[in-house]
Design a protein around this motif. Structure first.
Motif, mmCIF file in Angstrom:
data_model
loop_
_atom_site.group_PDB
_atom_site.id
_atom_site.type_symbol
_atom_site.label_atom_id
_atom_site.label_comp_id
_atom_site.label_asym_id
_atom_site.label_seq_id
_atom_site.Cartn_x
_atom_site.Cartn_y
_atom_site.Cartn_z
ATOM 1 N N VAL A 64 13.550 -10.372 -3.974
ATOM 2 C CA VAL A 64 12.277 -9.678 -4.158
ATOM 3 C C VAL A 64 11.277 -10.115 -3.087
ATOM 4 N N ALA A 65 11.244 -11.410 -2.785
ATOM 5 C CA ALA A 65 10.344 -11.911 -1.743
ATOM 6 C C ALA A 65 10.732 -11.341 -0.380
ATOM 7 N N THR A 66 12.022 -11.247 -0.142
ATOM 8 C CA THR A 66 12.503 -10.654 1.108
ATOM 9 C C THR A 66 12.097 -9.192 1.197
ATOM 10 N N GLU A 67 12.132 -8.500 0.083
ATOM 11 C CA GLU A 67 11.696 -7.104 0.069
ATOM 12 C C GLU A 67 10.207 -6.993 0.387
ATOM 13 N N ALA A 68 9.431 -7.932 -0.101
ATOM 14 C CA ALA A 68 7.997 -7.934 0.223
ATOM 15 C C ALA A 68 7.810 -8.076 1.731
ATOM 16 N N HIS A 69 8.506 -9.019 2.322
ATOM 17 C CA HIS A 69 8.398 -9.223 3.774
ATOM 18 C C HIS A 69 8.964 -8.028 4.541
ATOM 19 N N GLY A 70 10.035 -7.446 4.025
ATOM 20 C CA GLY A 70 10.603 -6.266 4.669
ATOM 21 C C GLY A 70 9.644 -5.091 4.663
ATOM 22 N N SER A 71 8.947 -4.911 3.575
ATOM 23 C CA SER A 71 7.940 -3.848 3.499
ATOM 24 C C SER A 71 6.843 -4.090 4.525
ATOM 25 N N MET A 72 6.456 -5.332 4.648
ATOM 26 C CA MET A 72 5.421 -5.682 5.614
ATOM 27 C C MET A 72 5.885 -5.387 7.035
ATOM 28 N N SER A 73 7.157 -5.651 7.310
ATOM 29 C CA SER A 73 7.671 -5.480 8.671
ATOM 30 C C SER A 73 7.669 -4.026 9.134
ATOM 31 N N HIS A 127 4.346 -1.176 5.536
ATOM 32 C CA HIS A 127 4.119 -0.660 4.184
ATOM 33 C C HIS A 127 3.351 -1.740 3.412
ATOM 34 N N HIS A 128 2.060 -1.794 3.685
ATOM 35 C CA HIS A 128 1.233 -2.895 3.205
ATOM 36 C C HIS A 128 1.083 -2.919 1.694
ATOM 37 N N GLN A 129 0.833 -1.760 1.084
ATOM 38 C CA GLN A 129 0.699 -1.733 -0.371
ATOM 39 C C GLN A 129 2.007 -2.137 -1.045
ATOM 40 N N ALA A 130 3.127 -1.636 -0.523
ATOM 41 C CA ALA A 130 4.430 -1.994 -1.096
ATOM 42 C C ALA A 130 4.667 -3.498 -0.962
ATOM 43 N N ALA A 131 4.289 -4.066 0.166
ATOM 44 C CA ALA A 131 4.449 -5.505 0.373
ATOM 45 C C ALA A 131 3.655 -6.287 -0.668
ATOM 46 N N VAL A 132 2.433 -5.853 -0.903
ATOM 47 C CA VAL A 132 1.577 -6.537 -1.877
ATOM 48 C C VAL A 132 2.129 -6.378 -3.293
ATOM 49 N N LEU A 133 2.612 -5.182 -3.613
ATOM 50 C CA LEU A 133 3.202 -4.976 -4.940
ATOM 51 C C LEU A 133 4.417 -5.876 -5.156
ATOM 52 N N MET A 134 5.248 -5.989 -4.127
ATOM 53 C CA MET A 134 6.420 -6.845 -4.248
ATOM 54 C C MET A 134 6.025 -8.327 -4.298
ATOM 55 N N ALA A 135 4.932 -8.692 -3.641
ATOM 56 C CA ALA A 135 4.440 -10.070 -3.730
ATOM 57 C C ALA A 135 4.009 -10.376 -5.159
ATOM 58 N N PRO A 143 -7.095 1.709 1.605
ATOM 59 C CA PRO A 143 -5.811 1.000 1.606
ATOM 60 C C PRO A 143 -5.926 -0.389 2.212
ATOM 61 N N ILE A 144 -5.034 -1.229 1.773
ATOM 62 C CA ILE A 144 -5.013 -2.594 2.272
ATOM 63 C C ILE A 144 -4.550 -2.578 3.730
ATOM 64 N N ASN A 145 -5.183 -3.393 4.544
ATOM 65 C CA ASN A 145 -4.801 -3.414 5.959
ATOM 66 C C ASN A 145 -3.760 -4.515 6.211
ATOM 67 N N GLU A 146 -3.280 -4.559 7.421
ATOM 68 C CA GLU A 146 -2.216 -5.488 7.785
ATOM 69 C C GLU A 146 -2.615 -6.943 7.569
ATOM 70 N N ASP A 147 -3.819 -7.308 7.968
ATOM 71 C CA ASP A 147 -4.257 -8.702 7.814
ATOM 72 C C ASP A 147 -4.338 -9.109 6.350
ATOM 73 N N GLU A 148 -4.868 -8.207 5.524
ATOM 74 C CA GLU A 148 -4.956 -8.503 4.088
ATOM 75 C C GLU A 148 -3.568 -8.654 3.477
ATOM 76 N N ALA A 149 -2.676 -7.738 3.821
ATOM 77 C CA ALA A 149 -1.313 -7.801 3.281
ATOM 78 C C ALA A 149 -0.621 -9.084 3.723
ATOM 79 N N LEU A 209 0.260 -16.214 0.749
ATOM 80 C CA LEU A 209 -0.025 -16.848 -0.545
ATOM 81 C C LEU A 209 1.200 -16.809 -1.454
ATOM 82 N N MET A 210 1.928 -15.684 -1.431
ATOM 83 C CA MET A 210 3.171 -15.593 -2.202
ATOM 84 C C MET A 210 4.140 -16.685 -1.748
ATOM 85 N N ASP A 211 4.261 -16.853 -0.434
ATOM 86 C CA ASP A 211 5.151 -17.881 0.100
ATOM 87 C C ASP A 211 4.706 -19.281 -0.338
ATOM 88 N N MET A 212 3.406 -19.471 -0.453
ATOM 89 C CA MET A 212 2.883 -20.757 -0.925
ATOM 90 C C MET A 212 3.356 -21.024 -2.358
#
Length: 144
Positions: A8-17, A20-28, A86-92, A98-101
């Motif tokens: 799931v964490a990998t999916e969050a990072h994958g969305s970010m890559s 897909h900022h909102q998807a990344a945040v949802l997965m976080a 929408p959430i921007n790249e820096d926010e995501a 923080l999720m990684d923390m």
């Protein structure tokens, strides 16, 4: 770390890559909730679960606060509150950090500590019994 949580964490990072900022945040947010559930905290809202991670001394205060930040932004994304702004790249990216923390606090740091403790105890036990333990050095592992 349990493989399901890592996925799931990998999916969050994958969305970010792929921006897909909102998807990344949802997965976080999903990851943070999965972390609590993996620790046996299954009852109550995510607020309660995060606070219980702290109450059980599974995370420090700043990690609890990080998890709540992930929750706040994740809730906004989940409830469509980011459609107009929408959430921007820096926010995501900040949310993923923080999720990684949280992942580090609950799984990675304790595992590293346990491994170091086991190595130290093995070395001490070997010294007490006169058994030699060898740790590869740079010179012994170098290839010609």
């Amino acid at each position: 770390m349990p493989s399901k949580i890592a996925k799931v964490a990998t999916e969050a990072h994958g969305s970010m890559s792929v921006s897909h900022h909102q998807a990344a945040v949802l997965m976080a947010r999903t990851t943070v909730e999965a972390v609590a559930k993996a620790q046996g905290i299954t009852q109550g809202s995510l607020v309660v679960k995060i606070d219980e991670l702290y109450n059980r001394h599974l995370v420090y205060e700043h990690v609890r606060d990080a998890a709540h930040e992930v929750r706040f932004v994740g809730n906004d994304a989940a409830h469509g509150d980011l459609v107009d702004k929408p959430i921007n790249e820096d926010e995501a990216q900040a949310i993923l950090d923080l999720m990684d923390m949280v992942l580090d606090g609950v799984f990675i740091a304790p595992a590293k500590t346990a491994a170091q403790k086991a190595a130290r105890q093995a070395k001490k036990a070997a010294a007490a019994t006169g058994t030699a333990t060898s740790t590869p050095t740079a010179a012994s592992t170098a290839t010609p």
